[in-house]
Enzyme design. Structure first.
Site, PDB file in Angstrom:
ATOM      1  N   ASP A 184      -1.358  -0.584   6.061  1.00  0.00           N
ATOM      2  CA  ASP A 184      -1.590   0.093   7.344  1.00  0.00           C
ATOM      3  C   ASP A 184      -3.048   0.045   7.766  1.00  0.00           C
ATOM      4  O   ASP A 184      -3.377   0.532   8.848  1.00  0.00           O
ATOM      5  CB  ASP A 184      -1.162   1.559   7.255  1.00  0.00           C
ATOM      6  CG  ASP A 184      -2.073   2.379   6.346  1.00  0.00           C
ATOM      7  OD1 ASP A 184      -2.309   1.940   5.192  1.00  0.00           O
ATOM      8  OD2 ASP A 184      -2.569   3.433   6.780  1.00  0.00           O
ATOM      9  N   ASP A 228      -0.344   5.136   0.705  1.00  0.00           N
ATOM     10  CA  ASP A 228      -0.685   6.103   1.757  1.00  0.00           C
ATOM     11  C   ASP A 228      -0.603   5.433   3.122  1.00  0.00           C
ATOM     12  O   ASP A 228      -1.289   4.448   3.391  1.00  0.00           O
ATOM     13  CB  ASP A 228      -2.104   6.654   1.543  1.00  0.00           C
ATOM     14  CG  ASP A 228      -2.200   7.570   0.339  1.00  0.00           C
ATOM     15  OD1 ASP A 228      -1.261   8.340   0.121  1.00  0.00           O
ATOM     16  OD2 ASP A 228      -3.209   7.499  -0.380  1.00  0.00           O
ATOM     17  N   ASP A 248       0.862  -1.176   0.000  1.00  0.00           N
ATOM     18  CA  ASP A 248       0.000   0.000   0.000  1.00  0.00           C
ATOM     19  C   ASP A 248       0.904   1.232   0.000  1.00  0.00           C
ATOM     20  O   ASP A 248       2.095   1.151   0.338  1.00  0.00           O
ATOM     21  CB  ASP A 248      -0.902  -0.031   1.243  1.00  0.00           C
ATOM     22  CG  ASP A 248      -1.906   1.101   1.249  1.00  0.00           C
ATOM     23  OD1 ASP A 248      -2.494   1.386   0.191  1.00  0.00           O
ATOM     24  OD2 ASP A 248      -2.091   1.723   2.304  1.00  0.00           O
TER      25      ASP A 248
END
Length: 342
Positions: free
Chosen positions: A225, A28, A26
């Site tokens: 995250d 961001d 990922d």
């Protein structure tokens, strides 16, 4: 240990960048936040790539094109080419192309990333509900997306035009904090129309399929995250995952995770790619990892010993997830996490 029965973080004697052939990363909250590189991310990625791991950047953010994302990553010092970037815009465009013939018009509520991905699939982006679209597609369009774009979507959807969404992340991290994501914008259109979109992005199968088709990964590790996109997406795809605590998910949310949101591995940041992961072992009355022992005392988590914060968190996860079983945890972990500085 199967994902369905995960009650503790997994261990790996081999460094993760050598145990898996591809990292599905990922962006961001993992590689950068607010456009700036997260601490240790670039050096960790370069080391992993130089050791032979394929890096694939997988993002639900449909705003930018793969070329723009790769250019940004390169500016930050991370190794990336456009072919290494997989976006939810690509996944949703494939989904639309499988249902409508080449040349079909698609009303775009979003940014350039969606338009480029649609053209790659032989579809024609249009801007108005009056242009005769066969479908509506909605993706993150940045903080300045005009309110009138939502109105165009509603006009078309209320006329019976099928609606697609790149993803439904309610929030995204930024340099100033957490801000509304595409999911918040999708909710605006859902409320106004009563319709439901077909969604492509993580954690749903179209995004996982797009990623595997484009990377050819054989032993993939999802790195993210967010529990409800990255980790659930890995769960749905039957692959292992590494949660890093540099973005949306905090330690308290991790302790309360239900089975489909429990990652295989847990670490502070992307340096976790370069190391093995210590085993969490059962002890008398609790679970141990490193120098820590975690247990349940009443409705609270207790932590004894001394060591690194990630080891303490891994032990606490085992105690919380075992107590919760197949549900979500409700134990109080405040004092234990404060002791770890988390």
């Amino acid at each position: 240990m199967s994902q369905q029965s995960r009650t503790r973080p997994g261990g790996s004697a081999t460094a993760l960048h050598k145990a898996y052939d591809t990292a599905l990363l990922d962006l961001d909250g993992v590689v950068y936040a607010g456009g700036e590189a997260i601490a240790h991310a670039v050096d960790s990625l370069r080391t992993a790539r130089d050791a032979g791991m394929h890096l694939a950047y997988v993002t639900n953010n449909a705003l930018r094109t793969p070329a723009a994302v790769a250019a940004h990553l390169t500016e930050l010092g991370a190794p990336a080419a456009p072919a290494d970037v997989i976006t939810s815009a690509q996944a949703v465009s494939r989904l639309i192309a499988e249902q409508f013939p080449a040349g079909s018009k698609v009303l775009v509520i979003g940014g350039e990333g969606l338009r480029v991905a649609l053209r790659e699939r032989g579809l024609e982006p249009v801007e108005s509900a009056d242009d005769g679209p066969a479908a509506v597609v909605q993706g993150y369009g940045g903080p300045d997306l005009a309110w009138g774009r939502f109105a165009e979507a509603c006009y078309a959807i209320n006329r019976g035009v099928p609606w697609f969404a790149s993803n439904t992340d309610l929030t995204i991290p930024s340099a100033r904090g957490i801000m509304p994501g595409n999911g918040a914008a999708v909710e605006v259109v859902r409320i106004a129309t009563g319709a439901e979109p077909q969604v492509a992005g993580k954690p749903l199968p179209p995004m996982h399929r797009e990623t595997i088709l484009r990377t050819g990964a054989k032993r993939a590790l999802v790195v993210g995250d967010r529990l409800d996109t990255d980790i659930e997406g890995a769960f749905n795809g039957g692959v292992d995952s590494l949660l890093v605590l540099t973005g949306v998910t905090d330690a308290a949310q991790l302790l309360a995770a239900e089975p489909r949101h429990r990652p295989t591995y847990v670490d502070e940041d992307l340096r976790g790619l370069l190391t093995g992961q210590p085993e969490v072992t059962a002890t008398e009355g609790g679970f141990g990892c490193g120098g820590w022992t975690a247990s349940v005392a009443g409705r609270a988590l207790a932590l004894d010993g001394d060591g690194t914060a990630p080891d303490g968190l891994r032990a606490l996860c085992a105690a919380a997830w075992t107590e919760a079983g197949d549900g979500a945890g409700t134990l109080d972990g405040g004092k234990a996490l404060a002791r770890l500085g988390l």
